[in-house]
Design an enzyme around this catalytic site. Structure first.
Site, mmCIF file in Angstrom:
data_model
loop_
_atom_site.group_PDB
_atom_site.id
_atom_site.type_symbol
_atom_site.label_atom_id
_atom_site.label_comp_id
_atom_site.label_asym_id
_atom_site.label_seq_id
_atom_site.Cartn_x
_atom_site.Cartn_y
_atom_site.Cartn_z
ATOM 1 N N LYS A 116 1.093 -1.072 -0.055
ATOM 2 C CA LYS A 116 0.100 0.010 -0.070
ATOM 3 C C LYS A 116 0.826 1.481 0.032
ATOM 4 C CE LYS A 116 -3.958 -1.923 2.008
ATOM 5 N NZ LYS A 116 -3.817 -3.272 2.353
ATOM 6 N N GLY A 164 -8.352 -7.297 2.682
ATOM 7 C CA GLY A 164 -9.897 -7.914 3.190
ATOM 8 C C GLY A 164 -10.141 -7.708 4.718
ATOM 9 N N HIS A 208 -17.337 2.895 -1.357
ATOM 10 C CA HIS A 208 -16.084 2.130 -1.843
ATOM 11 C C HIS A 208 -16.575 1.620 -3.103
ATOM 12 C CE1 HIS A 208 -12.931 -0.806 -0.651
ATOM 13 N NE2 HIS A 208 -13.368 -1.017 -1.661
ATOM 14 N N HIS A 235 -14.584 -3.403 7.899
ATOM 15 C CA HIS A 235 -13.774 -3.217 6.295
ATOM 16 C C HIS A 235 -13.551 -4.471 5.454
ATOM 17 C CE1 HIS A 235 -12.445 0.362 8.787
ATOM 18 N NE2 HIS A 235 -11.941 -0.214 9.695
ATOM 19 N N ARG A 292 -5.416 -9.443 -8.901
ATOM 20 C CA ARG A 292 -5.751 -10.707 -9.004
ATOM 21 C C ARG A 292 -7.578 -10.654 -9.311
ATOM 22 N NH1 ARG A 292 -8.964 -10.436 -4.333
ATOM 23 N NH2 ARG A 292 -7.954 -9.478 -2.523
#
Length: 656
Positions: A116, A164, A208, A235, A292
């Site tokens: 990130k 995730g 999101h 989240h 992915r």
């Protein structure tokens, strides 16, 4: 031409990839852990190889064992699925070194976007808008605390690796920061083997929205619309839909072009997902890129009519993308929910145990991606997702209506699930209006009674009594049987309920105290009961497992125990002081010690299960009398971990 594909994953992921690969003529190879020897993905593949014990580090994350399975079976390409090794650049390089085609992007792109910190810096250089924050290289706790003062609160702590929602914490004020950094590092290390963290300014109540991108080795790159993944808990995505009800055509074009820019900036090939936060003014900010296929890719497939796994295999073979940007059309609306074995009424704790019966609903424009069947067991070793349930409609309301019906009609007996909770979300007015943000679940369902166990009413107790009473007689005998009066005792949530069942042929009268209910039993088969209730014919699905009865009707399900001929079963109530494990898992930290004074709600033990940390808390005020578990212990659900006595009892024991 590639001919044999090994799928380096498990469950519904592997099943989904296997089915497309077989349709395209590939031979398929599954890998499995010892715990998955009888799993659906093993049966679906042409060949299968055991790669180790249940622990993911020794099996599905064991790159050497997977490569050996490919060599042994003669596979010439590997699809990593999503999760596990799908975003591991070392694994991609190892596949290449072994002469295998990795069905995914180049390792350099995986490595860049897997961080990130580095990906944000790269996106800034490419002109893609990013959220303000701190991306210091391997920043220490002290550096993060200092940086937080400059960023301001609220802010997000994020694991630099992985996704995730793991290793991610919202911090509202400075006193919360140090402990949340500690917890985020621990969780990131457990999940990804990397505890590097970054900080970002929290964008409150955003949407999101993510863009599905595809690129090939010929310099072509496209986007296939967007997905709205705003409905989240901790989240983690709960509901995904395409297209987003919030995104305008102009915003879709701007975000799509930014996502393609991001892909081209890192030399991307194959399927990728660029995730953005979008504020109430429709300003968007780069969040991360998942290198992915995503869990939620089916909604994109349903509105575009494309098979994205087929696209992946085409790119892996060196062919150009099947469509140019102007040829990609969006049609209708699709919504996906993640059906989990978890208990919404008790903090959404993961559930384990036998899946006694699992019958996905059937109907037009419905899709179930699943890796389980009736008779399987939900274990503590892996994510407890049972299925992805996806519905398509020409309009958003068509898709909503179909999805609610699919959830209500799906039969699941043996483990508690979030099925009813999901249907409540889709039926909610705020969601229906397309106004759900990332704060939606927290705001709309914080104190919602629908999260509590749905106790059966007299009508449902009558159904249970009818099944138990009539199943004692043969199907051909009970219609003409003499009148009887039979007491039945059902255990509901640890409490006993006395019923008196009066039967005359196929007519029942069920009395609970002074209340009575009448039913006519029309048919009773091995798995369903048909009744006539006030002139209305209805069906009730059921399953018996010993003295336990599971039954489903009217869009809900219940379970009771027939304890008519058993002594009452004792149960631990809240406030007993006997603090138990909420699920199977491993103890990673014990915060309580013998003699310690604690208050109700204090965290006593940190339990790790399903790749997440779960605090186990005191259920009353008192003094810790015993600690029965230590760090590193593997524990079972309901295993006693800590005992708490009252202050008075502790004092009396000390004086004696």
């Amino acid at each position: 031409m590639l001919s044999k594909l090994l799928i380096a994953n498990r469950g519904e992921i592997a099943v989904r990839v296997i089915r497309t690969a077989k349709n395209l003529g590939y031979r398929t190879v599954a890998v499995y852990s010892e715990a998955d020897a009888n799993a659906l993905h093993v049966h679906e593949a042409d060949e299968a190889v055991c790669i180790g014990p249940a622990q993911v580090t020794a099996s599905y994350l064991n790159a050497e064992a997977i490569l050996e399975a490919a060599r042994k079976t003669g596979a010439d390409c590997i699809h990593p699925g999503y999760g596990f090794l799908s975003e591991n650049s070392n694994f991609a390089n190892a596949c290449k070194a072994a002469g295998l085609v990795f069905v995914g992007p180049p390792s350099d792109a995986i490595e860049l976007m897997g961080s990130k910190r580095r990906s944000k810096l790269a996106m800034q250089d490419a002109g893609v808008p990013v959220v303000p924050g701190h991306e210091g290289n391997n920043a220490s706790d002290e550096e993060l605390i200092a940086a937080a003062a400059d960023i301001g609160y609220p802010l997000m702590i994020k694991a630099s690796a992985g996704g995730g929602g793991r290793g991610m914490r919202l911090v509202n004020a400075e006193p919360e920061l140090a402990d949340n950094i500690k917890r985020a590092r621990s969780e990131a290390k457990q999940a990804f083997g990397d505890d590097e963290l970054i900080l970002e300014k929290a964008v409150l109540e955003p949407r999101h929205v993510e863009i599905q991108v595809f690129a090939d080795s010929h310099g072509n790159a496209v986007y296939l619309g967007e997905r709205d993944c705003s409905v989240q808990r901790r989240h983690q995505k709960v509901v995904e839909e395409a297209p987003s009800p919030f995104v305008t055509p102009d915003l879709r074009s701007a975000m799509g072009e930014a996502a393609v820019t991001a892909a081209l900036a890192c030399g991307y090939e194959g399927a990728g997902t660029v995730e953005f936060l979008v504020d109430k003014n429709r300003n968007f900010y780069f969040l991360e890129m998942n290198t992915r296929l995503q869990v939620e890719h089916p909604v994109t497939e349903l509105i575009t009519g494309q098979d994205l796994v087929a696209w992946q295999l085409a790119v892996a073979e060196g062919r150009p993308l099947p469509l140019a940007q102007h040829e990609i059309q969006l049609n209708g609306h699709a919504i996906e929910v993640r059906l989990y074995a978890e208990d919404p009424a008790n903090g959404f704790t993961p559930q384990t145990g036998p899946l006694l019966q699992f019958k996905p609903a059937e109907g037009e424009s419905l899709r179930f991606d699943t890796g389980v069947r009736s008779g399987d067991t939900v274990t503590p070793h892996y994510d407890p997702m049972l299925a992805k349930v996806i519905a398509w409609g020409q309009t958003r309301d068509d898709a909503r209506r179909r999805l609610i019906r699919a959830l209500e009609d799906t039969v699941i007996f043996g483990v508690t699930t979030n099925r009813y909770f999901l249907s409540r979300i889709i039926a909610d007015d705020t969601f229906g209006a397309g106004e759900a943000t990332t704060a939606f679940l927290r705001q709309a369902f914080r104190d919602d009674p629908s999260l509590q166990p749905q106790q059966p009413s007299l009508r449902e107790l009558a159904l249970a009594a009818g099944i138990l009473d009539h199943s004692q007689s043969g199907q051909s005998a009970w219609r003409n049987a003499p009148a009887t009066r039979t007491p039945i005792t059902l255990e509901l949530d640890g409490k006993n309920q006395e019923l008196l069942v009066s039967r005359a042929g196929n007519r029942l009268n069920i009395a609970v105290g002074d209340n009575q209910y009448e039913l006519v039993i029309e048919a009773l088969e091995s798995d369903f009961l048909c009744t006539i209730d006030n002139g209305v014919r209805q069906r009730c699905q059921y399953h018996r497992d010993g003295d336990s009865l599971y039954f489903q009707a009217f869009g809900q399900s219940w379970s009771v125990r027939d304890v008519t001929h058993q002594p009452p079963a004792g149960s631990l109530g809240a406030g007993s002081g006997r603090v138990q494990a909420s699920m199977d898992g491993a103890i990673i930290e014990v915060l309580a010690s013998s003699g310690q004074r604690v208050s109700q709600g204090d965290t006593l033990v940190i339990l790790e299960a399903m790749k997440m940390e779960h605090p186990v808390k005191a259920d009353r005020d008192g003094v810790v009398s015993q600690v029965l578990a230590g760090a590193g212990d593997q524990v079972k659900r309901n295993q006693l971990l800590v005992e708490i006595t009252t202050e008075e009892s502790a004092q009396q024991e000390a004086e004696s």
